[in-house]
Design an enzyme around this catalytic site. Structure first.
Site, PDB file in Angstrom:
ATOM      1  N   LYS A 175      85.451 -19.078 -74.790  1.00 28.45           N
ATOM      2  CA  LYS A 175      85.686 -18.730 -73.380  1.00 28.45           C
ATOM      3  C   LYS A 175      84.389 -18.873 -72.586  1.00 28.45           C
ATOM      4  O   LYS A 175      83.396 -18.222 -72.893  1.00 28.45           O
ATOM      5  CB  LYS A 175      86.190 -17.285 -73.275  1.00 28.45           C
ATOM      6  CG  LYS A 175      87.537 -17.078 -73.962  1.00 28.45           C
ATOM      7  CD  LYS A 175      88.005 -15.644 -73.854  1.00 28.45           C
ATOM      8  CE  LYS A 175      87.163 -14.683 -74.645  1.00 28.45           C
ATOM      9  NZ  LYS A 175      87.773 -13.343 -74.782  1.00 28.45           N
ATOM     10  N   THR A 206      87.479  -8.051 -62.537  1.00 29.68           N
ATOM     11  CA  THR A 206      87.872  -8.874 -63.687  1.00 29.68           C
ATOM     12  C   THR A 206      87.949  -8.047 -64.969  1.00 29.68           C
ATOM     13  O   THR A 206      87.833  -8.594 -66.058  1.00 29.68           O
ATOM     14  CB  THR A 206      86.847 -10.013 -63.888  1.00 29.68           C
ATOM     15  OG1 THR A 206      85.538  -9.405 -63.987  1.00 29.68           O
ATOM     16  CG2 THR A 206      86.868 -11.020 -62.759  1.00 29.68           C
ATOM     17  N   GLY A 208      89.325  -6.628 -68.083  1.00 31.18           N
ATOM     18  CA  GLY A 208      90.496  -6.930 -68.903  1.00 31.18           C
ATOM     19  C   GLY A 208      90.816  -8.401 -69.085  1.00 31.18           C
ATOM     20  O   GLY A 208      91.833  -8.738 -69.698  1.00 31.18           O
ATOM     21  N   THR A 209      89.941  -9.292 -68.613  1.00 30.32           N
ATOM     22  CA  THR A 209      90.276 -10.726 -68.711  1.00 30.32           C
ATOM     23  C   THR A 209      90.462 -11.188 -70.156  1.00 30.32           C
ATOM     24  O   THR A 209      91.398 -11.926 -70.460  1.00 30.32           O
ATOM     25  CB  THR A 209      89.178 -11.604 -68.065  1.00 30.32           C
ATOM     26  OG1 THR A 209      87.915 -11.204 -68.601  1.00 30.32           O
ATOM     27  CG2 THR A 209      89.157 -11.483 -66.577  1.00 30.32           C
ATOM     28  N   GLY A 210      89.536 -10.741 -71.033  1.00 32.14           N
ATOM     29  CA  GLY A 210      89.585 -11.212 -72.413  1.00 32.14           C
ATOM     30  C   GLY A 210      90.840 -10.725 -73.133  1.00 32.14           C
ATOM     31  O   GLY A 210      91.521 -11.503 -73.817  1.00 32.14           O
ATOM     32  N   CYS A 211      91.165  -9.438 -72.965  1.00 34.30           N
ATOM     33  CA  CYS A 211      92.368  -8.863 -73.600  1.00 34.30           C
ATOM     34  C   CYS A 211      93.615  -9.581 -73.083  1.00 34.30           C
ATOM     35  O   CYS A 211      94.554  -9.870 -73.841  1.00 34.30           O
ATOM     36  CB  CYS A 211      92.491  -7.379 -73.267  1.00 34.30           C
ATOM     37  SG  CYS A 211      91.044  -6.398 -73.690  1.00 34.30           S
TER      38      CYS A 211
HETATM   39  N1  LIG Z   1      85.855 -15.411 -62.131  1.00 36.67           N
HETATM   40  C1  LIG Z   1      86.738 -16.065 -62.878  1.00 36.67           C
HETATM   41  N2  LIG Z   1      87.629 -16.911 -62.324  1.00 36.67           N
HETATM   42  C2  LIG Z   1      88.535 -17.572 -63.071  1.00 36.67           C
HETATM   43  N3  LIG Z   1      88.621 -17.439 -64.416  1.00 36.67           N
HETATM   44  C3  LIG Z   1      87.754 -16.615 -65.036  1.00 36.67           C
HETATM   45  C4  LIG Z   1      86.778 -15.873 -64.319  1.00 36.67           C
HETATM   46  N4  LIG Z   1      86.076 -15.091 -65.220  1.00 36.67           N
HETATM   47  C5  LIG Z   1      86.619 -15.339 -66.434  1.00 36.67           C
HETATM   48  N5  LIG Z   1      87.607 -16.268 -66.350  1.00 36.67           N
HETATM   49  C6  LIG Z   1      88.466 -16.728 -67.436  1.00 36.67           C
HETATM   50  O1  LIG Z   1      89.059 -15.560 -68.015  1.00 36.67           O
HETATM   51  C7  LIG Z   1      89.254 -15.731 -69.416  1.00 36.67           C
HETATM   52  C8  LIG Z   1      88.500 -14.638 -70.163  1.00 36.67           C
HETATM   53  O2  LIG Z   1      87.147 -15.049 -70.230  1.00 36.67           O
HETATM   54  P1  LIG Z   1      85.896 -14.126 -70.291  1.00 36.67           P
HETATM   55  O3  LIG Z   1      84.751 -15.014 -70.688  1.00 36.67           O
HETATM   56  O4  LIG Z   1      85.776 -13.342 -69.029  1.00 36.67           O
HETATM   57  O5  LIG Z   1      86.339 -13.161 -71.463  1.00 36.67           O
HETATM   58  P2  LIG Z   1      85.716 -11.841 -71.931  1.00 36.67           P
HETATM   59  O6  LIG Z   1      84.248 -11.897 -71.723  1.00 36.67           O
HETATM   60  O7  LIG Z   1      86.227 -11.568 -73.289  1.00 36.67           O
HETATM   61  O8  LIG Z   1      86.263 -10.790 -70.946  1.00 36.67           O
HETATM   62  P3  LIG Z   1      85.405  -9.576 -70.397  1.00 36.67           P
HETATM   63  O9  LIG Z   1      84.284 -10.227 -69.615  1.00 36.67           O
HETATM   64  O10 LIG Z   1      86.410  -8.890 -69.537  1.00 36.67           O
HETATM   65  O11 LIG Z   1      84.931  -8.802 -71.585  1.00 36.67           O
HETATM   66  C9  LIG Z   1      88.763 -17.152 -69.709  1.00 36.67           C
HETATM   67  O12 LIG Z   1      89.862 -18.021 -69.636  1.00 36.67           O
HETATM   68  C10 LIG Z   1      87.761 -17.412 -68.607  1.00 36.67           C
HETATM   69  O13 LIG Z   1      87.542 -18.788 -68.382  1.00 36.67           O
HETATM   70  C1  LIG Z   2      89.698  -0.424 -75.360  1.00 44.22           C
HETATM   71  C2  LIG Z   2      89.074  -1.679 -74.877  1.00 44.22           C
HETATM   72  N1  LIG Z   2      89.315  -2.849 -75.527  1.00 44.22           N
HETATM   73  C3  LIG Z   2      88.746  -3.996 -75.089  1.00 44.22           C
HETATM   74  C4  LIG Z   2      87.911  -4.016 -73.989  1.00 44.22           C
HETATM   75  C5  LIG Z   2      87.262  -5.300 -73.535  1.00 44.22           C
HETATM   76  O1  LIG Z   2      87.914  -5.707 -72.379  1.00 44.22           O
HETATM   77  P1  LIG Z   2      87.965  -7.161 -71.792  1.00 44.22           P
HETATM   78  O2  LIG Z   2      89.374  -7.624 -71.793  1.00 44.22           O
HETATM   79  O3  LIG Z   2      87.451  -6.976 -70.402  1.00 44.22           O
HETATM   80  O4  LIG Z   2      87.093  -8.049 -72.626  1.00 44.22           O
HETATM   81  C6  LIG Z   2      87.690  -2.788 -73.326  1.00 44.22           C
HETATM   82  N2  LIG Z   2      86.884  -2.735 -72.233  1.00 44.22           N
HETATM   83  N3  LIG Z   2      88.281  -1.641 -73.785  1.00 44.22           N
END
Ligand SMILES: Nc1ncnc2c1ncn2[C@@H]1O[C@H](COP(=O)(O)OP(=O)(O)OP(=O)(O)O)[C@@H](O)[C@H]1O
Ligand SMILES: Cc1ncc(COP(=O)(O)O)c(N)n1
Length: 265
Positions: A175, A206, A208-211
């Site tokens: 990602k 943003t 929760g994007t990864g989950c």
């Molecule tokens: N500002 C943004 N606009 C559009 N897409 C985004 C943006 N930020 C992240 N993404 C997308 O969201 C998804 C999750 O990516 P990200 O790298 O944010 O994950 P993450 O780091 O696990 O999440 P978090 O930062 O919440 O812990 C990917 O598909 C990424 O390309």
């Molecule tokens: C309980 C829990 N699990 C996972 C994440 C990571 O969140 P994200 O989706 O932003 O990477 C979080 N902040 N809290």
């Protein structure tokens, strides 16, 4: 009426409702599958960060998993916060005995930098959990923790993918959300390569994007979609959710899991 496909998330609770189990179940509802959950830990969490975290005993995790899988059955599994080496190993063992695709989001730290996985668990993620993953979805910080690859640009993502695939997942999504420019992710199984590119939304909400991405992939796999199609659909869903992310509390608000269901606000 026939039941929708069932998807099981094995993850931690986010009391603020934006990430973790709560994000996973909302994503599953929005994508038309039946969401079920195995709780691994409880966090006291809000838009400002994680104020506390408590792990569940390994027997409680095993019992929840068995209750769901032995009676209801699952068409896909997704993992998130696993907290400790003991829980990582127990969950890897449970997944290896389950005949369903598994999406492993190797959650290391929260967006605010709070630890959600003990450093002592990294080796278990590499040697036990990643080998049972159908799709692994590390972000760039998780790539740096798990491998010796530091990603600063898109071409580095290829090296990162190779390094993660060496641990054994069938596919990996690197990602690129933390880079600048378009939001670009690389999906590959080592032979096929799919670059998933979306416009970057200038929205600080943003959480929760990864989950959300990992749960959306699991939901689409549960419908029987092939991996490239599942990840492409999931990427479109998370992009829409980020575009509609909203302010909540004083800090980083959540993405909007219902963006595809509700009329615009
Ligand atoms: N500002 C943004 N606009 C559009 N897409 C985004 C943006 N930020 C992240 N993404 C997308 O969201 C998804 C999750 O990516 P990200 O790298 O944010 O994950 P993450 O780091 O696990 O999440 P978090 O930062 O919440 O812990 C990917 O598909 C990424 O390309
Ligand atoms: C309980 C829990 N699990 C996972 C994440 C990571 O969140 P994200 O989706 O932003 O990477 C979080 N902040 N809290």
């Amino acid at each position: 009426m026939s039941a929708p496909p069932g998807v099981l998330t094995v993850a931690g609770s986010d009391s603020g409702g934006g990430a973790g189990i709560q994000a996973d179940l909302k994503t599953m509802l929005a994508l038309g599958v039946h969401g079920m959950s195995v709780l691994t830990a409880v966090t006291a969490q809000n838009s400002l960060g994680v104020q506390g975290a408590w792990e569940l005993p390994v027997e409680a995790v095993r019992a929840q998993y068995r209750s769901v899988v032995d009676d209801i059955g699952v068409q896909a599994v997704k993992t998130g916060m696993l907290s400790s080496a003991e829980l990582v190993e127990a969950v890897a063992d449970l997944i290896s005995g389950t005949d369903a695709p598994a999406v492993v989001d190797p959650v290391g730290v929260s967006k605010h930098g709070d630890p959600l996985l003990a450093a002592s668990a990294l080796d278990s993620v590499r040697t036990k959990l990643l080998p049972v993953a159908t799709v692994a979805t590390p972000n760039l910080d998780e790539v740096a923790q798990l491998t010796d690859v530091r990603v600063g640009s898109e071409p580095d993502m290829r090296r990162a993918a190779r390094a993660v695939l060496a641990f054994g997942p069938r596919w990996v999504v690197i990602k690129g959300g933390h880079l600048s420019g378009d939001a670009v992710d690389l999906l590959t199984d080592g032979s096929e390569e799919h670059w998933l590119r979306a416009p970057r939304h200038d929205n600080r909400h943003t959480h929760g994007t990864g989950c959300t991405l990992a749960s959306a992939i699991a939901s689409e796999l549960a419908k029987g979609r092939p991996v490239p199609e599942a990840v492409t659909t999931a990427k479109a869903y998370v992009t829409g959710a980020i575009a509609s992310g909203f302010a909540l509390g004083e800090g980083i608000g959540p993405v909007d899991h219902a963006w595809n269901l509700n009329p615009p606000r």
